[in-house]
Scaffold this motif. Sequence first.
Motif, mmCIF file in Angstrom:
data_model
loop_
_atom_site.group_PDB
_atom_site.id
_atom_site.type_symbol
_atom_site.label_atom_id
_atom_site.label_comp_id
_atom_site.label_asym_id
_atom_site.label_seq_id
_atom_site.Cartn_x
_atom_site.Cartn_y
_atom_site.Cartn_z
ATOM 1 N N ASP A 154 0.818 -1.211 0.000
ATOM 2 C CA ASP A 154 0.000 0.000 0.000
ATOM 3 C C ASP A 154 0.855 1.266 0.000
ATOM 4 O OD1 ASP A 154 -2.475 1.145 -0.235
ATOM 5 O OD2 ASP A 154 -2.875 1.203 1.916
ATOM 6 N N ARG A 174 -2.755 -8.766 3.428
ATOM 7 C CA ARG A 174 -2.693 -7.299 3.483
ATOM 8 C C ARG A 174 -2.393 -6.713 2.108
ATOM 9 N NH1 ARG A 174 2.081 -6.763 7.168
ATOM 10 N NH2 ARG A 174 2.071 -4.585 6.500
ATOM 11 N N ALA A 225 -4.812 -4.397 -0.271
ATOM 12 C CA ALA A 225 -4.363 -3.075 -0.723
ATOM 13 C C ALA A 225 -4.503 -2.956 -2.238
ATOM 14 C CB ALA A 225 -2.911 -2.847 -0.305
ATOM 15 N N ARG A 280 -8.215 -2.535 -3.129
ATOM 16 C CA ARG A 280 -8.699 -1.167 -2.882
ATOM 17 C C ARG A 280 -8.238 -0.220 -3.987
ATOM 18 N NH1 ARG A 280 -7.114 -2.393 2.461
ATOM 19 N NH2 ARG A 280 -5.168 -1.221 2.162
ATOM 20 N N LYS A 335 -0.952 4.617 -4.319
ATOM 21 C CA LYS A 335 -0.695 3.568 -3.336
ATOM 22 C C LYS A 335 -1.526 2.323 -3.635
ATOM 23 C CE LYS A 335 0.627 6.567 0.521
ATOM 24 N NZ LYS A 335 0.379 6.922 1.938
ATOM 25 N N GLY A 336 -0.886 1.175 -3.461
ATOM 26 C CA GLY A 336 -1.576 -0.094 -3.618
ATOM 27 C C GLY A 336 -1.593 -0.647 -5.023
ATOM 28 N N ASN A 390 2.499 -3.791 -5.230
ATOM 29 C CA ASN A 390 2.926 -4.251 -3.906
ATOM 30 C C ASN A 390 4.002 -5.318 -4.094
ATOM 31 O OD1 ASN A 390 0.503 -3.063 -2.111
ATOM 32 N ND2 ASN A 390 -0.346 -3.913 -3.996
#
Length: 487
Positions: A28, A64, A68, A71, A216-217, A220
């Motif tokens: 993220d 996680r 991320a 999203r 972000k995301g 990853n």
Amino acid sequence: MASAFEYAPAPESRSVVDIAPSYGLFIDGEFAEAADGKVFKTVSPSTEEVLSEVAQAGTEDVDRAVKAARRAFEKWSALPGSERAKYLFRIARIIQERSRELAVLETLDNGKPIRETRDADLPLVAAHFFYYAGWADKLDHAGFGRRTTEGIAGATPRPLGVAGQIIPWNFPLLMLAWKIAPALATGNTVVLKPAETTPLSALFFADICRQAGLPKGVVNILTGYGDAGEALVAHPDVNKVAFTGSTAVGKAIARQIAGTGKKATLELGGKGANIVFDDAPVDQAVEGIVTGIFFNQGQVCCAGSRLLVQESVHDEVLHALKRRLSTLRLGDPLDKNTDIGAINSAEQLARIGALVETGEAEGAERWSAPCELPSAGYWFAPTLFTGVSQAHTVARDEIFGPVLSVLTFRTPDEAVAKANNTQYGLSAGIWTEKGSRILAVANKLRAGVVWANTFNKFDPTSPFGGYKESGFGREGGRHGLEAYLDV
């Protein structure tokens, strides 16, 4: 009088790259420790020195990262292609700007010569991002619409969602580019796991993503071992699996995702045939043979590890090949004069050694180039086997090292039969002055890539992939887009 030129050392400076003592997982848009706090060390193959300590991802970290990416997918996939292209162009330019730094890093972490990382890997990495940036706003015109009796029509192809990508250690940054560039261009988000022996360039790429302002995301990076890769493949919210690596692991992945609806591309092992006909220019063919099997110490899935030479020129080609191998320089990968670098790991070196011993035990004749091996690190001298039959282990199993098996043939049909007599089907090469023979033979070879009077030449516009146990799907070119689209 010296029989060969003497080369003074010409080392590339290590000071151009700053390696931190430790790295976290990139999730993220931020670096973070593994949930359970586990770490592992990454080692330089040429010296066995510890380069850095890296976080070891577990199942919780995979979850996680996938969340991320999920999203981020909503906004990233909704961007116009021209906007996604801007990020890809920016990444490509930053890679070019930092290419010297990245080349030194890749050489330190992987063991391959700096000439290869500088002149082959990094230019191709940037080229892939430039190429797929150009596709991002042209997906409507890529020919992937709904097929009807009148042709191709219908809705715009859509991104799949979250792509789980697992890459090997032989071309860490290049394999990353092969997978991330088309995924982002088509509107997918990514969770990528690099090989445990070569995590550093992927972590540096994470920093490039931040430098480029990538949301972000969207990308990853999870460093870790096979269990992290297995958890990524198994995660229910991963829509697409892209894997490059061994056939055994590829088969396991295929079994794991069967019936799940996940899309997959698998680029697996190879045992490529390099076919030299009696009218081939010998010196040119020898250079192609050397490139085919000793580039990156033979740690190449499409390596020309089986040399098929027409009987009438066998002795001439073999003599010229041994003479050429005797001039190869093995040693410090950071030296710009080095031709042969270090084997990637102690485990891989042991595998190469065991298969070579098997070849000798089965009666093939071994010849290794005269060279002094450094006292530290993982090294194997360029080696070839003669007196090889199709039944020999060294002619059938992928060694993934600087080891060449030499076989002979009399007719083009025999060459084709021997070349196709393998469970693999990734690459092949043909050496002849006759264009008609190139076309006739190439059409009969069951290989995803067939080179003519060259070997190991790559271009982002050209698709790459295999038949049979070399996997399925294609990476690169327009074909590489389809694997990341719902068409």
